[in-house]
Design an enzyme around this catalytic site. Structure first.
Site, PDB file in Angstrom:
ATOM      1  N   GLY A   1       7.598  54.445  -3.830  1.00 20.38           N
ATOM      2  CA  GLY A   1       7.871  53.406  -2.837  1.00 20.38           C
ATOM      3  C   GLY A   1       9.301  52.900  -2.765  1.00 20.38           C
TER       4      GLY A   1
ATOM      5  N   LYS B   1      27.371  48.577  -1.404  1.00 23.55           N
ATOM      6  CA  LYS B   1      27.288  47.560  -2.460  1.00 23.55           C
ATOM      7  C   LYS B   1      28.650  47.326  -3.099  1.00 23.55           C
ATOM      8  CE  LYS B   1      22.404  48.135  -3.510  1.00 23.55           C
ATOM      9  NZ  LYS B   1      21.440  49.063  -4.101  1.00 23.55           N
TER      10      LYS B   1
END
Lengths: 336, 336
Positions: free
Chosen positions: A198, A216
């Protein structure tokens, strides 16, 4: 007792986990901040939105309560909230539409929290300055390492330090794939396993090609080093070319291959690099297995401080906590 | 422009490094807090004290300026300061006289910062409550891992989390000795080398027997988990019995021996353990070489967050920064 009204722009797993965490900490918030935080507006990608100034009980929320005509901008323009939380899916290449959502809410004088790193990677300085002009909060702790403190750590606990470098492993998906490949799993099977668990998107290319890590790194550099850089300017190499043979060869030398990120200012210019790198097996990057990640913050006064996020299960809750911690920061800074 | 007056109770290497750091960040403090922090009182162990309400220039301070008759309590009673900084040598077995210094300054309505872990390990709850009654700050960031944020990290960046466990490697001296022994150095030579490098005390027994680690674990548990425990109640084993043969045997199994600390609440009771422990070579404690240390904070909402202090040169500056960061916290909380 103050009431603080929250609008959720985006209502997927993180939004739902956040709503549940908010319920769980209701008493804590009442006792600590003499405040009640209520969700008054929710906007989804496909079902439309719902606005209830008296508060939405997310436990009894049904599809029928949504108004198909209420899109993100309609909810934002409604003004029926004090804090807007941006939780829409990211477009790393543009930072949109999240950046426009954030800008509009700030223009309306609302506090903003974003778990979407787009606005911080693409338009941080503008949005930070706008928030300051408006006298509102602009928080983004969940954009790097989920809820593990990085921005708040630097702002609140490394006061007075100048940040000279940020580095680390920022992308969990690629770290997971590299770890699996070391166990003999093929690249394709590792991606598939990540999808099954997931945390790998249907389109894994943003992770594999290093875009997520670059965004990031950009976000960290913009916020912590007060520079203006975008993901496009990062010297970026993904892990797509790494083969089983490369990994085995590294292992034979007592080394491992990790996708390392590093940003600093050189001759007045921000320089950011994302690159698969050989590291010795008894070092911090080498022992970061599976979905672990870390950020090291180098400073003028305090040397290097490193913070680690350990493998999480489920990740969703950590991201939701990052959002909650920003809500608590806004309560602490603006409602005390 | 506010002036904040500081008294240094104890003026060794950390006090001097702090005074220099304060000078270095004078402009930052002025710009950020619209304040000027001046040292108005200094007390030494052997030379007496000096009080100058208009501010002491530590760069031109000479022995002649000290008054032999001014001891720590005389300086504390003078009241010629807003923040008292406790920097005297620790007595781990009693927490004194630091605890009395801290208590008296708090009673006088002064903010207190301690780099001495005694008061936090022995009388934290009393002193915290006293500070709260008096409406002043009581800060102690430098008592564990020098200036690396642990307390401030938990308070400021893990808001709303309940701390369920603290663990890590807290004592640099024993970690250094164990690392040296792995390189083939004898226990005695490792201690001697630590002394030469300046971080091992003349009497190394407080480190070797685990008392320093136990006091830090106690301090962390008292502050972060709101319990009342003293160093005497820690289940403590030092490294004095570890032999070269033990270390070699561990290595042969792909393991290392590390002095691990762990504290949690079991059946409503605080339980703290300091013990040499076999760890796998590719884990975080195993790669902590020389004077590195780390703290892991387990929480209800956010899983585990770990913060690492890397080997430092010189350590003194990190401790001084811990004190400075507390000064900045007090400026931020009480003078804005």
């Amino acid at each position: 007792m103050k009431t603080v009204r929250i609008a959720l722009i985006g209502y997927g797993n993180v939004g739902k986990a956040f709503a549940e965490m908010l319920r769980r900490k209701e008493e804590y918030i009442r006792n600590t901040y003499h405040a009640k935080a209520v969700i008054t507006a929710i906007c989804t990608a496909t079902r439309g939105g719902v606005i209830k100034p008296e508060g939405i009980d997310t436990q009894t929320l049904t599809d029928e309560m949504f108004d198909k005509g209420l899109d993100a901008f309609a909810v934002i323009e409604s003004g029926e909230y004090d804090i807007m939380i941006e939780l829409t899916p990211i477009n790393i290449m543009t930072g949109q539409p999240a950046t426009d959502h954030v800008r509009r809410a700030l223009q309306l004088g609302k506090h903003v929290i974003t778990a979407n790193k787009g606005p911080v990677a693409w338009r941080y300085r503008e949005l930070r300055d706008l928030a300051q002009e408006q006298g509102v909060g602009f928080c983004h702790e969940a954009t790097v390492m989920d809820g593990t403190p990085v921005y708040n750590l630097t702002k609140e606990t490394l006061k007075g330090c100048r940040i000279t470098e940020v580095s680390g492993i920022f992308n969990a998906t690629t770290n997971f794939i590299l770890t699996e490949m070391e166990q003999g799993v093929s690249f394709e099977d590792a991606v598939e396993e990540g999808r099954r668990q997931g945390f790998v998107e249907a389109d894994a290319s943003m992770d594999i090609d290093g875009w997520d890590a670059a965004a990031k790194l950009t976000a960290l550099m913009n916020v912590l080093m007060d520079v203006e850089i975008t993901p496009l300017e990062i010297d970026r190499t993904g892990i797509g070319e790494i083969t089983k043979a490369d990994i085995d060869a590294a292992r034979k030398q007592g080394k491992r291959i990790k996708l390392l990120c590093r940003g600093r200012v050189e001759d007045g210019k921000p320089v950011g690099v994302v690159r698969p790198t050989l590291v010795d097996e008894h070092t911090l990057p080498a022992i970061m297995d599976a979905t672990s990640s870390y950020v090291t913050i180098d400073t003028d006064l305090m040397g290097a401080t490193t913070v680690i996020e350990e493998p999480f299960e489920p990740e969703i809750d950590h991201t939701a906590y990052g959002v909650l911690s920003d809500v608590l920061r806004i309560l602490s800074d603006f409602y005390k």
